[in-house]
Design a protein around this motif. Sequence first.
Motif, mmCIF file in Angstrom:
data_model
loop_
_atom_site.group_PDB
_atom_site.id
_atom_site.type_symbol
_atom_site.label_atom_id
_atom_site.label_comp_id
_atom_site.label_asym_id
_atom_site.label_seq_id
_atom_site.Cartn_x
_atom_site.Cartn_y
_atom_site.Cartn_z
ATOM 1 N N ILE A 91 0.844 -1.247 0.022
ATOM 2 C CA ILE A 91 -0.021 -0.020 0.129
ATOM 3 C C ILE A 91 1.193 1.218 -0.157
ATOM 4 N N LEU A 92 1.841 0.732 1.142
ATOM 5 C CA LEU A 92 3.012 2.054 1.038
ATOM 6 C C LEU A 92 3.493 2.751 -0.475
ATOM 7 N N VAL A 93 4.442 1.577 -1.081
ATOM 8 C CA VAL A 93 4.642 2.053 -1.829
ATOM 9 C C VAL A 93 3.810 1.956 -3.539
ATOM 10 N N ALA A 94 2.544 1.588 -3.454
ATOM 11 C CA ALA A 94 1.729 1.907 -4.067
ATOM 12 C C ALA A 94 1.083 3.703 -3.915
ATOM 13 N N LEU A 95 0.693 3.633 -3.323
ATOM 14 C CA LEU A 95 0.915 5.450 -2.863
ATOM 15 C C LEU A 95 1.552 6.262 -3.095
ATOM 16 N N LEU A 96 3.037 5.513 -3.831
ATOM 17 C CA LEU A 96 4.021 6.598 -3.199
ATOM 18 C C LEU A 96 4.103 6.623 -4.888
ATOM 19 N N CYS A 97 4.152 5.624 -6.059
ATOM 20 C CA CYS A 97 3.412 5.287 -7.290
ATOM 21 C C CYS A 97 2.749 7.131 -7.817
ATOM 22 N N GLY A 98 1.975 6.710 -6.917
ATOM 23 C CA GLY A 98 0.298 7.486 -7.675
ATOM 24 C C GLY A 98 0.879 8.742 -7.287
ATOM 25 N N ALA A 99 1.538 9.003 -5.912
ATOM 26 C CA ALA A 99 1.760 10.223 -5.607
ATOM 27 C C ALA A 99 2.596 11.156 -6.928
ATOM 28 N N LEU A 101 3.355 10.121 -9.841
ATOM 29 C CA LEU A 101 2.231 9.599 -11.206
ATOM 30 C C LEU A 101 1.646 11.291 -11.535
ATOM 31 N N VAL A 102 1.067 11.716 -10.168
ATOM 32 C CA VAL A 102 -0.300 12.662 -9.791
ATOM 33 C C VAL A 102 1.118 14.101 -9.939
ATOM 34 N N CYS A 103 1.929 13.737 -9.583
ATOM 35 C CA CYS A 103 2.530 14.847 -9.528
ATOM 36 C C CYS A 103 3.603 15.401 -11.013
ATOM 37 N N ILE A 105 2.357 14.621 -13.547
ATOM 38 C CA ILE A 105 0.960 15.199 -14.447
ATOM 39 C C ILE A 105 0.914 16.274 -14.344
ATOM 40 N N LEU A 106 0.574 16.487 -12.881
ATOM 41 C CA LEU A 106 0.383 18.118 -13.031
ATOM 42 C C LEU A 106 1.954 19.488 -13.119
ATOM 43 N N GLY A 107 3.059 18.547 -13.234
ATOM 44 C CA GLY A 107 4.143 18.975 -13.437
ATOM 45 C C GLY A 107 4.068 19.300 -14.912
ATOM 46 N N PHE A 108 4.272 18.238 -15.495
ATOM 47 C CA PHE A 108 3.474 18.595 -17.283
ATOM 48 C C PHE A 108 2.279 19.347 -17.637
ATOM 49 N N THR A 109 1.682 19.738 -16.343
ATOM 50 C CA THR A 109 0.248 20.300 -16.920
ATOM 51 C C THR A 109 0.694 21.737 -16.794
ATOM 52 N N TYR A 110 1.077 21.855 -16.033
ATOM 53 C CA TYR A 110 1.530 23.216 -15.789
ATOM 54 C C TYR A 110 2.867 23.898 -15.645
ATOM 55 N N SER A 111 3.084 23.421 -16.317
ATOM 56 C CA SER A 111 4.656 23.462 -15.916
ATOM 57 C C SER A 111 5.030 25.382 -16.074
ATOM 58 N N GLU A 112 4.792 26.031 -17.156
ATOM 59 C CA GLU A 112 3.878 27.281 -17.188
ATOM 60 C C GLU A 112 3.992 27.631 -15.775
ATOM 61 N N THR A 113 3.004 28.064 -15.323
ATOM 62 C CA THR A 113 2.585 28.058 -14.325
ATOM 63 C C THR A 113 3.882 28.058 -12.910
ATOM 64 N N PHE A 114 4.149 26.897 -12.720
ATOM 65 C CA PHE A 114 5.162 26.460 -11.967
ATOM 66 C C PHE A 114 6.257 27.611 -12.016
ATOM 67 N N SER A 115 6.945 27.458 -12.839
ATOM 68 C CA SER A 115 7.934 27.821 -13.448
ATOM 69 C C SER A 115 7.786 29.900 -13.418
#
Length: 261
Positions: A91-99, A101-103, A105-115
């Motif tokens: 469960i812990l490793v699966a949650l880590l993988c999910g986190a 993946l989400v980071c 996707i968000l980093g790729f989608t909002y890369s300009e905003t984060f920059s």
Amino acid sequence: MKKSRRMCFACVRTIFGLLNGLIWIVGGGVIGVAIWLRISYNGYLSLLPQHELLSLDSVVLMGGTVLFVAAFFGCSGAWFKSSCLLISYFILVALLCGAELVCGILGFTYSETFSVSLQQELLTGIQTQYNTTEHYAGITLAWDHVQHQLSCCGVHHYEDWFNISAWPGYSRVPHSCCIPSFQYMDDCGQLEEVSMWFPSGCYQKVQIWFKERLYLVGIIGFFIAFIQLLGLVTSMILFCGTRRRAGFKTYKAVKSQSAVL
């Protein structure tokens, strides 16, 4: 057939336990390094004053803690044949993988905003916290180290250092902005002579540095993903095998007791 299965199960269990034991030791060492950084350097490499959790010591501490806890569950679960610890590891490793993946996707989608936000945070740190109090000494050390190592000055250019809180009303830069041929002069950052300073900003230099090593980031990411996937599959195999053996032994015990009666 049953003997070969038992041997295969024992082999998988041993390798899984040894690998997680090694990772457990590494995680403990990483936690020790993080504590040493926190005590010795007091937030060293904390370039974002409003996000202290992103300082080097905090990131290393969080990463080491995750490694330590996950590897402890995996190693202990394999050693004691505990289905509870094995499923906790899964469960812990699966949650880590999910986190992750989400980071990603968000980093790729909002890369300009984060920059844009990151650049603004760096500028705020320079303008309000550099060389002001002992509490933010880590920011001063970090900027001096980065500028010296990357041969850069400021976030975008040397003008980012003009009229900051540390020297209001002056067009100065830190001594770490001086090019090597003028670093022997203690006051070269105060002479307001731009020819003595690095012309490029550090943000652009960091982007170039990462782009030149993007293949290493990909290799490291692929390796981490492979290790996590292997851990998930192996832990589930051990979990199913442990549960199957536990169920078989319980059934035998009940059957033997009935026969005696």
